[in-house]
Design an enzyme around this catalytic site. Structure first.
Site, mmCIF file in Angstrom:
data_model
loop_
_atom_site.group_PDB
_atom_site.id
_atom_site.type_symbol
_atom_site.label_atom_id
_atom_site.label_comp_id
_atom_site.label_asym_id
_atom_site.label_seq_id
_atom_site.Cartn_x
_atom_site.Cartn_y
_atom_site.Cartn_z
ATOM 1 N N TYR A 26 34.857 28.411 88.952
ATOM 2 C CA TYR A 26 36.285 28.156 88.786
ATOM 3 C C TYR A 26 37.181 29.343 89.126
ATOM 4 O O TYR A 26 38.396 29.207 89.124
ATOM 5 C CB TYR A 26 36.570 27.699 87.345
ATOM 6 C CG TYR A 26 35.824 26.444 86.993
ATOM 7 C CD1 TYR A 26 36.171 25.226 87.563
ATOM 8 C CD2 TYR A 26 34.747 26.469 86.113
ATOM 9 C CE1 TYR A 26 35.478 24.072 87.256
ATOM 10 C CE2 TYR A 26 34.050 25.313 85.797
ATOM 11 C CZ TYR A 26 34.418 24.115 86.371
ATOM 12 O OH TYR A 26 33.732 22.968 86.070
ATOM 13 N N ASN A 78 45.223 18.012 87.052
ATOM 14 C CA ASN A 78 43.824 18.416 87.068
ATOM 15 C C ASN A 78 43.214 17.819 85.803
ATOM 16 O O ASN A 78 43.357 18.384 84.721
ATOM 17 C CB ASN A 78 43.662 19.933 87.088
ATOM 18 C CG ASN A 78 42.202 20.348 87.191
ATOM 19 O OD1 ASN A 78 41.300 19.576 86.882
ATOM 20 N ND2 ASN A 78 41.956 21.577 87.622
ATOM 21 N N HIS A 84 35.754 11.975 85.796
ATOM 22 C CA HIS A 84 34.507 11.235 85.992
ATOM 23 C C HIS A 84 34.228 10.225 84.888
ATOM 24 O O HIS A 84 33.262 9.469 84.991
ATOM 25 C CB HIS A 84 33.347 12.224 86.087
ATOM 26 C CG HIS A 84 33.701 13.446 86.872
ATOM 27 N ND1 HIS A 84 33.945 13.407 88.229
ATOM 28 C CD2 HIS A 84 33.910 14.724 86.489
ATOM 29 C CE1 HIS A 84 34.275 14.623 88.639
ATOM 30 N NE2 HIS A 84 34.261 15.432 87.603
ATOM 31 N N ASP A 91 43.869 4.284 84.689
ATOM 32 C CA ASP A 91 44.852 3.219 84.492
ATOM 33 C C ASP A 91 46.265 3.777 84.312
ATOM 34 O O ASP A 91 47.232 3.196 84.799
ATOM 35 C CB ASP A 91 44.475 2.360 83.291
ATOM 36 C CG ASP A 91 43.260 1.468 83.553
ATOM 37 O OD1 ASP A 91 42.824 1.370 84.724
ATOM 38 O OD2 ASP A 91 42.749 0.888 82.578
ATOM 39 N N HIS A 104 41.415 19.750 91.936
ATOM 40 C CA HIS A 104 40.197 20.318 91.344
ATOM 41 C C HIS A 104 39.956 21.685 91.968
ATOM 42 O O HIS A 104 40.029 21.823 93.193
ATOM 43 C CB HIS A 104 38.983 19.425 91.596
ATOM 44 C CG HIS A 104 39.022 18.163 90.801
ATOM 45 N ND1 HIS A 104 38.725 18.133 89.465
ATOM 46 C CD2 HIS A 104 39.334 16.905 91.156
ATOM 47 C CE1 HIS A 104 38.854 16.897 89.024
ATOM 48 N NE2 HIS A 104 39.239 16.122 90.041
ATOM 49 N N LEU A 105 39.687 22.663 91.133
ATOM 50 C CA LEU A 105 39.406 24.010 91.626
ATOM 51 C C LEU A 105 38.152 24.027 92.482
ATOM 52 O O LEU A 105 38.120 24.634 93.550
ATOM 53 C CB LEU A 105 39.263 24.976 90.450
ATOM 54 C CG LEU A 105 40.544 25.168 89.623
ATOM 55 C CD1 LEU A 105 40.215 25.787 88.280
ATOM 56 C CD2 LEU A 105 41.537 26.008 90.376
ATOM 57 N N SER A 106 37.103 23.373 92.005
ATOM 58 C CA SER A 106 35.857 23.284 92.756
ATOM 59 C C SER A 106 35.846 21.958 93.513
ATOM 60 O O SER A 106 36.765 21.146 93.376
ATOM 61 C CB SER A 106 34.655 23.367 91.804
ATOM 62 O OG SER A 106 34.601 22.226 90.971
ATOM 63 N N ARG A 115 29.292 14.212 88.790
ATOM 64 C CA ARG A 115 30.669 14.565 89.152
ATOM 65 C C ARG A 115 31.118 13.914 90.466
ATOM 66 O O ARG A 115 32.258 14.091 90.889
ATOM 67 C CB ARG A 115 30.812 16.082 89.276
ATOM 68 C CG ARG A 115 30.576 16.820 87.974
ATOM 69 C CD ARG A 115 30.809 18.313 88.161
ATOM 70 N NE ARG A 115 30.294 19.075 87.051
ATOM 71 C CZ ARG A 115 30.956 19.315 85.914
ATOM 72 N NH1 ARG A 115 32.167 18.833 85.752
ATOM 73 N NH2 ARG A 115 30.405 20.025 84.964
#
Length: 146
Positions: A26, A78, A84, A91, A104-106, A115
């Site tokens: 991260y 984020n 997941h 919704d 997402h950082l990664s 994931r």
């Protein structure tokens, strides 16, 4: 003078630990570091941001609803691990008219198989992943241009 457009920046579980949580994945920047960068960029882009973090799914859902109610131009989200697992967050993103850019950082697709499915991305307007902290700046730039 007109009020600058408002963009919400919402951060989910464990993002309060950025800088110390698995920096090899991260990065070393904290959420406060990212906030400082975003506030500086927001000023240049002529927008304002409201940046928040919660480890609680319901807070994120309430804030998504609030963003629409307050007339936000966009939401940068984020959702962390909720990406997941949370049909409710999916919704909520789908239920609002406000565009949502997921960050997402990664890159979750290069990580553990659990994931690889991103329920929130199925409802989001855009997805930026794997760019580290820079992904937030990319998302803010995109949100300001919407």
């Amino acid at each position: 003078m007109a009020t600058p457009p408002l963009i919400y920046v919402l951060n989910g579980p464990n993002l309060n630990l950025l800088g110390s949580r698995e920096p090899e994945i991260y990065g070393a920047e904290t959420l406060d570091d990212i906030a400082a960068q975003l506030h500086e960029l927001a000023e240049k882009l002529g927008v304002t941001i409201d940046m928040r973090q919660s480890n609680h799914e319901g807070h994120l859902i309430d804030w998504l609803h609030e963003a629409q109610d307050k007339g936000a131009k966009a939401v940068i989200l984020n959702p962390g691990g909720y990406s997941h697992t949370s049909v409710a967050l999916h919704d909520a993103v789908k239920a609002i008219r406000t565009p949502v850019i997921e960050v997402h950082l990664s890159d979750p697709e290069t990580r553990e198989s659990f994931r690889h499915i991103d329920l929130v991305a199925l409802a989001a307007t855009h997805l930026i992943k794997g760019q580290g902290a820079r992904g937030y700046s990319l998302a803010l730039d995109a949100a300001a241009r919407l």
